[in-house]
Write a protein that holds these residues in place. Structure first.
Motif, PDB file in Angstrom:
ATOM      1  N   GLY A   3       0.832  -1.197   0.000  1.00  0.00           N
ATOM      2  CA  GLY A   3       0.000   0.000   0.000  1.00  0.00           C
ATOM      3  C   GLY A   3       0.856   1.232   0.000  1.00  0.00           C
ATOM      4  N   PRO A   4       0.240   2.363   0.252  1.00  0.00           N
ATOM      5  CA  PRO A   4       1.033   3.591   0.271  1.00  0.00           C
ATOM      6  C   PRO A   4       2.120   3.496   1.338  1.00  0.00           C
ATOM      7  CG  PRO A   4      -1.314   4.019   0.703  1.00  0.00           C
ATOM      8  CD  PRO A   4      -1.159   2.559   0.568  1.00  0.00           C
ATOM      9  N   ALA A   5       3.211   4.174   1.083  1.00  0.00           N
ATOM     10  CA  ALA A   5       4.400   4.048   1.918  1.00  0.00           C
ATOM     11  C   ALA A   5       4.161   4.591   3.322  1.00  0.00           C
ATOM     12  CB  ALA A   5       5.566   4.786   1.265  1.00  0.00           C
ATOM     13  N   PHE A   6       3.254   5.633   3.454  1.00  0.00           N
ATOM     14  CA  PHE A   6       3.093   6.234   4.787  1.00  0.00           C
ATOM     15  C   PHE A   6       2.343   5.332   5.752  1.00  0.00           C
ATOM     16  CE2 PHE A   6      -0.353   7.717   2.080  1.00  0.00           C
ATOM     17  CZ  PHE A   6      -1.469   7.447   2.846  1.00  0.00           C
ATOM     18  N   LEU A   7       1.729   4.283   5.245  1.00  0.00           N
ATOM     19  CA  LEU A   7       1.004   3.389   6.146  1.00  0.00           C
ATOM     20  C   LEU A   7       1.861   2.182   6.467  1.00  0.00           C
ATOM     21  CD1 LEU A   7      -2.648   3.246   4.776  1.00  0.00           C
ATOM     22  CD2 LEU A   7      -1.887   4.142   6.977  1.00  0.00           C
ATOM     23  N   PRO A   8       1.924   1.779   7.715  1.00  0.00           N
ATOM     24  CA  PRO A   8       2.624   0.536   8.032  1.00  0.00           C
ATOM     25  C   PRO A   8       1.899  -0.620   7.341  1.00  0.00           C
ATOM     26  CG  PRO A   8       1.954   1.715  10.023  1.00  0.00           C
ATOM     27  CD  PRO A   8       1.347   2.424   8.884  1.00  0.00           C
ATOM     28  N   PRO A   9       2.635  -1.618   6.867  1.00  0.00           N
ATOM     29  CA  PRO A   9       2.018  -2.715   6.102  1.00  0.00           C
ATOM     30  C   PRO A   9       0.862  -3.389   6.837  1.00  0.00           C
ATOM     31  CG  PRO A   9       4.411  -2.906   6.139  1.00  0.00           C
ATOM     32  CD  PRO A   9       4.086  -1.755   7.020  1.00  0.00           C
ATOM     33  N   ILE A  10       1.032  -3.608   8.151  1.00  0.00           N
ATOM     34  CA  ILE A  10      -0.029  -4.336   8.875  1.00  0.00           C
ATOM     35  C   ILE A  10      -1.307  -3.535   8.892  1.00  0.00           C
ATOM     36  CG2 ILE A  10       0.741  -3.498  11.159  1.00  0.00           C
ATOM     37  CD1 ILE A  10      -0.644  -6.966  10.427  1.00  0.00           C
ATOM     38  N   VAL A  11      -1.196  -2.212   9.042  1.00  0.00           N
ATOM     39  CA  VAL A  11      -2.385  -1.356   9.041  1.00  0.00           C
ATOM     40  C   VAL A  11      -3.073  -1.429   7.685  1.00  0.00           C
ATOM     41  CG1 VAL A  11      -3.197   1.017   9.241  1.00  0.00           C
ATOM     42  CG2 VAL A  11      -1.411   0.173  10.761  1.00  0.00           C
ATOM     43  N   CYS A  12      -2.250  -1.406   6.660  1.00  0.00           N
ATOM     44  CA  CYS A  12      -2.773  -1.493   5.311  1.00  0.00           C
ATOM     45  C   CYS A  12      -3.590  -2.770   5.128  1.00  0.00           C
ATOM     46  CB  CYS A  12      -1.582  -1.489   4.349  1.00  0.00           C
ATOM     47  SG  CYS A  12      -2.022  -0.866   2.753  1.00  0.00           S
ATOM     48  N   PHE A  13      -3.023  -3.869   5.617  1.00  0.00           N
ATOM     49  CA  PHE A  13      -3.704  -5.163   5.514  1.00  0.00           C
ATOM     50  C   PHE A  13      -5.025  -5.142   6.272  1.00  0.00           C
ATOM     51  CE2 PHE A  13      -4.704  -9.438   6.723  1.00  0.00           C
ATOM     52  CZ  PHE A  13      -4.381 -10.187   5.613  1.00  0.00           C
ATOM     53  N   VAL A  14      -4.970  -4.640   7.487  1.00  0.00           N
ATOM     54  CA  VAL A  14      -6.175  -4.638   8.326  1.00  0.00           C
ATOM     55  C   VAL A  14      -7.269  -3.792   7.692  1.00  0.00           C
ATOM     56  CG1 VAL A  14      -7.102  -3.829  10.531  1.00  0.00           C
ATOM     57  CG2 VAL A  14      -5.001  -5.164  10.478  1.00  0.00           C
ATOM     58  N   LEU A  15      -6.854  -2.632   7.140  1.00  0.00           N
ATOM     59  CA  LEU A  15      -7.856  -1.765   6.521  1.00  0.00           C
ATOM     60  C   LEU A  15      -8.542  -2.458   5.354  1.00  0.00           C
ATOM     61  CD1 LEU A  15      -6.217   1.775   6.513  1.00  0.00           C
ATOM     62  CD2 LEU A  15      -8.239   1.017   7.762  1.00  0.00           C
ATOM     63  N   LYS A  16      -7.696  -3.079   4.511  1.00  0.00           N
ATOM     64  CA  LYS A  16      -8.265  -3.769   3.351  1.00  0.00           C
ATOM     65  C   LYS A  16      -9.217  -4.885   3.799  1.00  0.00           C
ATOM     66  CE  LYS A  16      -4.322  -3.152   0.263  1.00  0.00           C
ATOM     67  NZ  LYS A  16      -3.193  -3.886  -0.329  1.00  0.00           N
ATOM     68  N   ALA A  17      -8.747  -5.671   4.780  1.00  0.00           N
ATOM     69  CA  ALA A  17      -9.574  -6.785   5.251  1.00  0.00           C
ATOM     70  C   ALA A  17     -10.886  -6.274   5.847  1.00  0.00           C
ATOM     71  CB  ALA A  17      -8.804  -7.603   6.279  1.00  0.00           C
ATOM     72  N   SER A  18     -10.817  -5.139   6.560  1.00  0.00           N
ATOM     73  CA  SER A  18     -12.033  -4.601   7.200  1.00  0.00           C
ATOM     74  C   SER A  18     -13.096  -4.280   6.159  1.00  0.00           C
ATOM     75  CB  SER A  18     -11.712  -3.324   7.969  1.00  0.00           C
ATOM     76  OG  SER A  18     -10.664  -3.578   8.846  1.00  0.00           O
ATOM     77  N   VAL A  19     -12.656  -3.760   5.027  1.00  0.00           N
ATOM     78  CA  VAL A  19     -13.621  -3.424   3.984  1.00  0.00           C
ATOM     79  C   VAL A  19     -14.404  -4.667   3.585  1.00  0.00           C
ATOM     80  CG1 VAL A  19     -13.866  -2.684   1.587  1.00  0.00           C
ATOM     81  CG2 VAL A  19     -12.313  -1.471   3.122  1.00  0.00           C
TER      82      VAL A  19
END
Lengths: 179, 320, 932
Positions: B255-271
């Motif tokens: 995901g975008p560089a400013f987001l930590p990878p785990i947050v990116c994953f969680v956000l996507k999964a939440s959707v």
């Protein structure tokens, strides 16, 4: 094929979208008991027995409410005073059975039994939901202010002789030969 | 102790988080359903009703641990843990982020499919051992449904595998650095999504437990914590399918560089978790024969076509 | 048979009837008011208008009143024709213009024929806006409530009361829209059948006053088919219960017996059930320490304790005394408990002897015992001694109808159909079929009697023998009285001229000579008719109590008599005595009973009302009343009929057979009445027919019960909620074909267990027509009871007669409809009509004694002396004195003969007597056609 797609896939997607848009609508829930709901005067809640404009019990113990009741939760017994007026000796409603359908009110020929907007009737002990006449009778006419059954019915009661009801002629003199 | 793939810390954190998230989903789902149905949902216990889950847990733990006298005791007791275990096992191959995961397996995709197949046993055993006609009907429906939809769930994934050239989920994520597979594999995604809903028997495909028809299907006779395991298992399934979608089609933690990878994953999964709830709120349940016809007569040919085209594309690309 | 077409549908109907009756027979709904199935048509109300067409081409048609239109073969009619419908709706509207808008406070509401017909005619909104005619009501006594405003002037009341029942004090007064149905002045209605006004009146002008005092709507009453226990006629009734008390009794149609009408004893006597004198506890006399002395005290026991106590006491050699007012089941249970040799019939020896004579006569092949309907059809009736109006009133009403057969015959000759009521009466004027009454005093039937003979029992026997001798010269008369010859000849001629002659007597005189003489006369008459098998001579005997014949039949196998039992008790030749529902002080001389009680044999009495006798019991068990228990009752014809319990009494009250049957009161359940009957019928071939009464023979009810409650029964979840909010389980009665609920076989499909008649659109008692196979016909699938008496061997020879010896002053015992019967006399309304004991003497004797009307005389019989108020009657047999015991005097010590002395008058006593006699209804105003 396109039609099949439209019926299956597209319509599902449209549905999903429309339901999703509900997220931005106002919720309908009223947060009772924090917020007290505004009840309508014709709401079918707690049952009362009213009095006629003269302050007498309206109920004449005709039993029509009891027979109209689909859950058979009304029981009463007719009694009669010395002057011919009928009244209930006891009048019992088992509110733990009542379904607030209002049939009793519709059946009542004297406007005695009425449903009121009060709906907060929960009890911890089921026996407390059995209400007797003393609990049901109010000191007022309820929703119908002017009706007085005995002023219309031809039966003689205390304070109203034969021929004194609405549209009644004076009693016939049987011994008169006049036409 | 270092936080890396396979470390005890990582395993513990994942296990804990996944179970907590699954439990919290009970609250999330009810609130979201309320939102979409213009209601409030649970809002009485704790702030925003967050402690509703705790209340539910207390209730479910405090319940009598009861086995019906007419049930087959051994398999009756065996069924609920199976679903918990197989789904938790599936999580072991999910690459949540770089360095966050249980194992880095070369057969990750196959492992997930294998575990999903085992899940069918739980439902089957639960229904059969209950010795109850509704439970039996539910388990028969569940078995048929899960076995059927597993077929094209697997086939729909093969497109991704072909493109990535690996069964390793971590490598699949990394291979999406130039572009998520949702674009080339959009058909595969739709099929996988549908199959995923069916696999976790969520609405609209909750035919095995359709309460209007067969009381509660295979778990009619279950109560207390045994029912709780089925219940939490279902939400674990939701999380698993959402995670898999993210990993396979949406570039995992990328995901975008400013987001930590785990947050990116969680956000996507939440959707996708939210999407699952939306499905429940919006789509009515099909009839059982419709479900089977849809699977075998529509999804199966479609997934085969998708595989054929993807294969042809890969061969054509290699040939160039 | 005639074929008619109504609204295009073809029907086969009886051409002898009118169109309305036939339409109703076919199940068509046609409104009517003035027509009554038993009283014919007068065409007064104009409500039953239908269209009549001349032929198939006639499309206009003519409006005719169906009740006044004879059915013609090939007739074309229309009920649905718009003009007829319109006409009927206008008629009902005009009938309703003064109706007072008081249905909610009307006792008839909900079972009102007027309501039904108004609905049926389609009048639902009042348009007439002028003043309503109003009337003042009258106080018509303790039975009937009057609310004249409700009247629609159909004239049914006066047609029933005057024309049908012979009452003279209810008439139509005034004219046009002022017409008023009442008495010339306020006062108690005199007729013994006044209660039928409640059912005859199509609306609420005449309502049941006793019912109103504890009113309940028809749909709220739990009812069951029952049998009246007021006398031995066996009328079918429907008692109704609500909130655990009996509320009323109404007529239940029985084709052969009561038809549509009951007497007032049967209708209003039910209130004894709610009497304060009911035995509600099991009472046991125990020695209690009071200070230093041991005083026997009555202690209440629980049901289980009582049953245990009963079993402990009733072991060993136990005497059982049965009762004519207990059901057959209870008597059987007692007989089986104590053994046949220890079972004694609890009626006086003389009564028993008479009843046994009656049984023999009824089994004789040449004679037949007419049911009440046959009595109505008889064209010559001889009444012997029995004052039927007071002992079996429904039979008296039938005899009154029998006198109209002459009118019917005349009408048939003049080609007037019998249903043209007014025309037939106009034609016949005072022409009546012969009704000959032999009696010691004037009776209430004298007004329609062709001949009345006033004479003591001995004189009557003499006359009967003389008649028999006229009919059959071979008959040898025991004592000839030439003065009777001409009379006897006239009567013999009337009897032999009749096609269906009947001799009606009874056993209330307790004279075997009378029974034998009646039987001999019937035999002689049969012989004179040359044994006409088609129309055997009718001979029947009214029975004083509901089960007298049943008890006598039961005790027939042994020669046991009550005096035998009393002797055994006096001589302490028994371990205990069980007395079933019986007051032995009414059955035998007081001295005799006292002697028996002095034997101190442990006495167990099972009864439902307290009386002087059961006050002496060591153990008194509370019995269920007839309406609280199942029972079979054998009426005067030997017809056994089932009565079903209307409701279960509260513990510890139990049916007598429930007290009597269980061998172990704690562990074993009592045997149900059905099982008792079935086992007994299996064991005794003479009673085998009783099995036909049992429910499993009654079709559908084998698998499904019939409801005791109407579909609209209300208040189930509230009626007991004051004591316990959870509903109680309904009474369980697995053997019974009736359930204690609304569920079951829909009644309109099965009349075999019909209690309250109801059909859609027909809420009143007129709904009965929906259950009859034709109007006035039998009930569909109805059970009419079974006959226990089969014709035995021919006994052609005459029975020898010993003329009863009578002193200078022959006492006879007066019976009153209100008061003579033990149980009904406890009803409050009946008590308002009862009188205390009195003596009845002729004017000649009164002059000799110097006693004024209502003064006092002193009666002496041996040691016994009693002062009684006097009623001086014009119509009383010379040399006789009538004594009314009122259940207080011991008739057996007076029966042997009395002497009379005058007592100086006391003004206050005179006043009291006058007050007492005020309500007494006797008919002295009817001068006999000739005095003896």
């Amino acid at each position: 094929m396109l039609r099949l797609l439209k019926d299956t896939l597209v319509s599902q997607v449209v549905t999903l979208w429309k339901v999703f848009l509900h997220a931005f609508d106002k919720t309908d829930t009223v947060e009772y008991p924090d917020v007290k709901p505004q009840m309508f005067s014709r709401w079918r809640g707690r049952i009362i027995l009213s009095r006629d404009p003269d302050g007498e019990e309206r109920c004449v113990a005709c039993n029509l409410c009891a027979v109209a009741c689909p859950v058979d939760c009304i029981a009463l017994q007719k009694a009669e005073d010395e002057e011919g007026r009928w009244y209930p000796e006891f009048f019992r409603i088992n509110f733990s059975r009542c379904i607030m359908c209002g049939f009793c009110e519709e059946a009542c020929p004297t406007h005695a039994i009425q449903l009121t907007p009060d709906f907060e009737m929960a009890e911890y002990v089921r026996q407390d939901m059995v209400w007797e006449k003393e609990d049901l009778l109010i000191n007022g006419t309820g929703k119908y202010h002017d009706y007085n059954f005995y002023r219309i019915a031809g039966k003689k009661i205390g304070g109203k002789d034969k021929g004194e009801a609405r549209n009644e002629a004076v009693p016939v003199n049987v011994r008169s030969l006049l036409p | 102790m270092r936080f890396e793939v396979g470390s005890a810390l990582s395993i513990g954190a994942i296990l804990f988080t996944v179970i907590i998230v699954a439990a919290m989903l009970i609250w999330v789902e009810r609130r979201l359903l309320g939102l979409w149905q213009e209601r409030l949902g649970p809002n009485r216990v704790g702030p925003f009703g967050l402690l509703q889950v705790v209340a539910d847990m207390i209730k479910i733990f405090a319940k009598e641990d009861w086995v019906p006298p007419f049930a087959d005791r051994f398999s009756f007791l065996l069924a609920p843990p199976i679903i918990m275990v197989v789904i938790l096992m599936s999580f072991s191959v999910i690459p949540f982020a770089p360095g966050v995961g249980v194992i880095d397996s070369d057969i990750g995709v196959l492992f997930v499919l294998a575990m999903a197949s085992l899940g069918a046993y739980s439902v089957m055993l639960g229904g059969l051992s209950s010795n109850n006609k509704y439970a039996l009907l539910g388990s028969l429906r569940a078995a048929a449904q899960m076995v059927s939809y597993e077929v094209f769930m697997g086939i729909s994934l093969l497109g991704v595998v072909a493109l990535a050239g690996t069964f390793n989920l971590r490598e699949i994520v990394l291979s999406q650095a130039d572009g998520w597979y949702i674009l080339p594999q959009c058909v595969g995604f739709v099929i996988f999504l549908i199959a995923g809903v069916a696999e976790s028997h969520r609405l609209p495909f909750d035919i095995p437990e359709a309460e209007q028809e067969i009381v509660a299907g295979y778990h009619t006779e279950y109560s207390g914590m045994k029912f709780g395991m089925f219940f939490v298992g279902e939400y674990l399934g939701v999380v698993l399918v959402s995670s898999l979608i993210v990993v396979l089609f949406f570039g995992g933690w990328l995901g975008p560089a400013f987001l930590p990878p785990i947050v990116c994953f969680v956000l996507k999964a939440s959707v996708f978790v939210a999407f699952f709830v939306l499905l429940r709120a919006a789509i009515p349940r099909p009839r059982y024969d419709q479900l089977m016809n849809y699977g075998w007569l529509f999804l199966l040919p479609l997934s085969l076509l998708n595989l054929l085209l993807t294969g042809a594309f890969v061969l054509w690309q290699e040939g160039m | 048979m005639a074929k008619i077409s109504v609204d295009g549908i073809k029907y086969e109907v009886n051409a002898a009837n009118n169109l309305l009756q036939e339409c109703l027979s076919q199940g068509l709904d046609l409104p009517y008011f003035c027509w009554h199935p038993c009283m014919g048509s007068v065409g007064a109300c104009r409500q039953c208008a239908v269209k009549q067409y001349r032929n198939a081409e006639d499309t206009t048609g003519t409006l005719v009143m169906a009740c006044m239109t004879p059915v013609t073969d090939g007739g074309l009619y229309s009920i649905q024709d718009s003009q007829a419908v319109d006409f009927r709706s206008h008629v009902i509207e005009s009938l309703m213009i003064s109706h007072p808008h008081d249905c909610p406070v009307c006792e008839e509401g909900g079972e009102c024929h007027l309501q039904d017909m108004t609905q049926m005619s389609g009048h639902n909104y009042r348009r007439y806006d002028f003043q309503k005619v109003t009337h003042r009501n009258q106080d018509l006594g303790p039975f009937i409530n009057h609310e004249m405003n409700r009247c629609i002037a159909c004239y049914r009341c006066v047609r029933f009361y005057g024309d049908y029942a012979g009452g003279t004090d209810l008439v139509a007064l005034a004219s046009h829209h002022h017409v008023y149905f009442g008495r010339h002045e306020e006062g108690t209605l005199e007729s013994e059948f006044s209660g039928n006004l409640v059912e005859v009146c199509p609306t609420g002008v005449f309502t049941d006053k006793t019912f109103s005092a504890h009113y309940s709507r028809k749909w709220d009453l739990q009812t069951a088919p029952s049998i009246c226990t007021g006398c031995g006629a066996g009328c079918n009734t429907t008692p109704g219960e609500r909130y655990g008390s009996l509320r009323r009794v109404v007529n239940r149609y029985h084709h052969d017996l009561n038809g549509y009408f009951l007497c007032d004893r049967g209708r209003f006597g039910y209130d004894a059930n709610n009497s304060a004198e009911r035995v509600k506890e099991a009472l046991f006399v125990q020695a209690q320490i009071n200070g230093n002395a041991e005083v026997p005290a009555r202690k209440p026991l629980s049901a289980t304790e009582a049953a245990r106590q009963f079993n402990a006491m009733a072991g060993g050699d136990v005497i059982g005394i049965g009762s004519p007012r207990a059901s057959l089941e209870s008597n059987i249970a007692l007989q089986q408990r104590v053994g046949a040799e220890n079972f004694y019939p609890g009626i006086n020896d003389d009564e028993l002897a008479s009843a046994r004579e009656v049984l023999a006569l009824m089994r004789e092949p040449g004679l037949h015992c007419p049911d009440i309907r046959s009595l109505e059809q008889s064209d010559c009736v001889l009444v012997v001694n029995e004052d039927l109006t007071n002992t079996a009133a429904r039979m008296a009403l039938a005899l009154r109808q029998a006198t109209r057969n002459a009118a019917t015959t005349m009408a048939a000759a003049a080609r007037i159909p019998a249903w043209q009521d007014a025309a037939v009466r106009e034609l016949a004027q005072h022409e009546r079929s012969p009704l000959i009454i032999l009696s010691p005093q004037g009776t209430r039937l004298d007004d329609v009697a062709s001949d009345t003979f006033l004479g003591s029992v001995a004189r009557q026997v003499q006359l009967l023998e003389a008649i028999a001798h006229c009919l059959d010269p071979e008959y040898s008369v025991s004592s000839r009285d030439p003065s009777l010859t001409s009379r006897a000849k006239a009567i013999a001629q009337a009897l032999s001229a009749a096609r269906r002659p009947c001799i009606v007597s009874g056993i209330s005189a307790q004279s075997t000579a009378l029974v034998r003489a009646s039987g001999n006369l019937a035999r002689a008459l049969q012989k004179a008719r040359k044994g006409d098998a088609d129309a055997p001579v009718g001979l029947c005997f009214a029975m004083p109590e509901a089960n007298t014949l049943g008890l006598v039949l039961l005790a027939e196998s042994t020669g046991n008599t009550l005096s035998g039992a009393l002797q055994r008790l006096a001589q302490k030749r028994a371990d205990a005595a069980v007395v079933l529902e019986n007051d032995l002080f009414r059955r035998a001389a007081t001295a005799e009973v006292a002697q028996a009680l002095a034997g101190h044999t442990p006495l167990i009495v099972i009864d439902h009302l307290h009386n002087a006798f059961n006050a002496r019991a060591r153990l008194l068990l509370p019995a269920a009343s007839p309406s609280e228990s199942n029972g079979t009752w054998v009426n005067y014809e030997g017809r056994a009929q089932s009565a079903y319990r209307v409701f279960a009494p509260a513990e510890p009250v139990r049916a007598a057979y429930e007290w009597l049957t269980p061998a172990d009161p704690v562990l074993l359940p009592s045997i149900s009445s059905e099982e008792i009957l079935a086992q007994f019928a299996d064991a005794h071939s003479a009673f085998a027919v009783l099995k036909d009464l049992l429910p499993h023979r009654l079709g559908l009810s084998a698998v499904m019960k019939s409801p005791r409650q109407l579909p609209r029964y209300s208040g189930r979840t509230a009626m007991q909620a004051n004591s316990h909010v959870h509903e109680y389980r309904q009474t369980q009665d697995p053997q019974s074909p009736l359930s204690f609920s609304m569920e079951g076989v829909p009644l309109q499909k099965d009349a075999s267990l019909l209690s309250a008649a109801w059909a859609p659109g027909w809420n009143s008692n007129q709904a009965i027509s929906k259950f009859q196979d034709e109007i006035n016909g039998e009930l569909r699938q109805g059970c009419k009871g079974v006959h226990l008496l089969q014709s035995g061997q021919a006994q052609a020879s005459y029975a020898p007669i010993v003329l009863p010896s009578e002193g200078d002053l022959a006492p006879y015992f007066i019976e009153h409809l209100f008061g003579s019967e033990e149980i009904s006399a406890k009803a409050v309304a009946i008590q308002a009509r009862t009188v205390g004991p009195y003596a009845c003497i002729g004017e000649a004797l009164a002059q000799t004694l110097g006693v004024a009307q209502h003064g006092r005389i002193l009666l002496k019989a041996g040691e016994r002396q009693v002062q009684l108020p006097v009623l001086i009657r014009q119509r009383i047999a010379p040399g006789s004195i009538g004594i009314y015991c009122a259940g207080e005097l011991d008739r057996y010590s007076l029966a042997g003969g009395v002497t009379v002395e005058a007592v100086p008058e006391a003004p206050d006593l005179l006043l009291r007597s006058r007050e007492m006699f005020r309500h007494l209804v006797i008919s002295d105003s009817w001068q006999g056609r000739d005095e003896s």
